[in-house]
Motif scaffolding. Structure first.
Motif, PDB file in Angstrom:
ATOM      1  N   LEU A  93       0.832  -1.207   0.000  1.00 39.57           N
ATOM      2  CA  LEU A  93       0.000   0.000   0.000  1.00 39.57           C
ATOM      3  C   LEU A  93       0.867   1.259   0.000  1.00 39.57           C
ATOM      4  CD1 LEU A  93      -2.721  -1.149   2.553  1.00 39.57           C
ATOM      5  CD2 LEU A  93      -3.044  -0.807   0.095  1.00 39.57           C
ATOM      6  N   CYS A  96       2.345   1.713  -3.479  1.00 37.96           N
ATOM      7  CA  CYS A  96       1.370   2.244  -4.438  1.00 37.96           C
ATOM      8  C   CYS A  96       1.189   3.748  -4.266  1.00 37.96           C
ATOM      9  CB  CYS A  96       0.038   1.526  -4.282  1.00 37.96           C
ATOM     10  SG  CYS A  96       0.042  -0.193  -4.845  1.00 37.96           S
ATOM     11  N   ILE A 103      -5.679   3.976  -5.455  1.00 33.73           N
ATOM     12  CA  ILE A 103      -5.899   2.708  -4.761  1.00 33.73           C
ATOM     13  C   ILE A 103      -7.385   2.537  -4.480  1.00 33.73           C
ATOM     14  CG2 ILE A 103      -5.272   1.267  -2.790  1.00 33.73           C
ATOM     15  CD1 ILE A 103      -2.804   2.929  -2.408  1.00 33.73           C
ATOM     16  N   ILE A 123      -6.462   1.717   7.609  1.00 30.69           N
ATOM     17  CA  ILE A 123      -6.183   1.923   6.181  1.00 30.69           C
ATOM     18  C   ILE A 123      -7.355   2.532   5.419  1.00 30.69           C
ATOM     19  CG2 ILE A 123      -4.471   0.078   6.098  1.00 30.69           C
ATOM     20  CD1 ILE A 123      -6.610  -1.720   4.822  1.00 30.69           C
TER      21      ILE A 123
END
Length: 215
Positions: A93, A96, A103, A123
């Motif tokens: 994550l 990215c 995302i 998250i």
């Protein structure tokens, strides 16, 4: 401006569903009996019931009849879980985000359950768009759950999931690159690759961290 959208499944991809089950069983055991030793004993028995293919809620309701099956189910669905991201998920994550990718998340389930998982994992705010089936009104493999991520300026889409039965049908139709995280024996649902070609992922990965080198 991002040219890539990386979209994840949640359960048994970013977090193991079995960890949520264990968290819920602990919450139920703590509610039913207050003494620490008795709580741990009940929790272990619930896990045993689950592993033996029996209904742990029925066991609790039988020996603690002042709690109904519905009450226990509500605790399971609504409790705030103690869970953690799967190995490599945080790194992927972060990668990215660092690359400037957008995302997304597509997950089947109830809103309160899935939102609590995301908040417990810390998250929820990372995702540009989240599709939860109860909120969206449709479940995988409905094409519309995936099409909502389509944007004019995005040139490539990647989807990461774990269930060949339903996860990769829509990505294949849409021409996305898909990755299936291989079950290491901890997934609640079996992983079956003996499915039709249109259900197969583009790639199979053993570790989430492999995505850092392949996305």
């Amino acid at each position: 401006m991002s040219s890539k959208y990386v979209i994840f499944d949640l359960d048994d991809t970013l977090v193991y569903e079995i960890d949520y089950l264990k968290s819920a069983y602990r919450a139920i055991a703590s509610l039913v009996v207050s003494e620490a030793v008795a709580t741990e004993r009940l929790y272990k028995q619930m896990i045993c019931e689950y592993q033996e293919g029996r209904n742990a809620f029925e066991y609790v309701a039988k020996y603690f009849p002042h709690f109904s099956m519905e009450q226990l189910l509500q605790v399971y669905r609504n409790h705030f879980p103690v869970i953690s991201l799967n190995e490599g998920a945080q790194e992927v994550l972060v990668f990215c985000k660092a690359q400037g990718y957008k995302i997304g998340l597509i997950t089947d389930g109830r809103s309160v359950t899935q939102r609590n998982k995301l908040r417990a994992l810390g998250i929820e705010a990372l995702f540009d768009k989240i599709v939860i089936s109860e909120e969206f009104g449709r479940s995988k493999p409905d094409l519309r759950n995936y099409e909502v991520f389509t944007e004019e300026d995005i040139k490539a889409y990647c989807y990461i999931g774990d269930n060949p039965t339903k996860d990769f049908i829509a990505p294949n139709i849409l021409g996305w690159t898909s990755y299936c995280l291989l079950n290491k024996g901890w997934n609640i649902h079996p992983q079956d690759f003996e499915v039709a070609p249109e259900q197969q992922p583009t790639y199979i990965i053993i570790e989430l961290k492999e995505l850092i080198h392949t996305l």
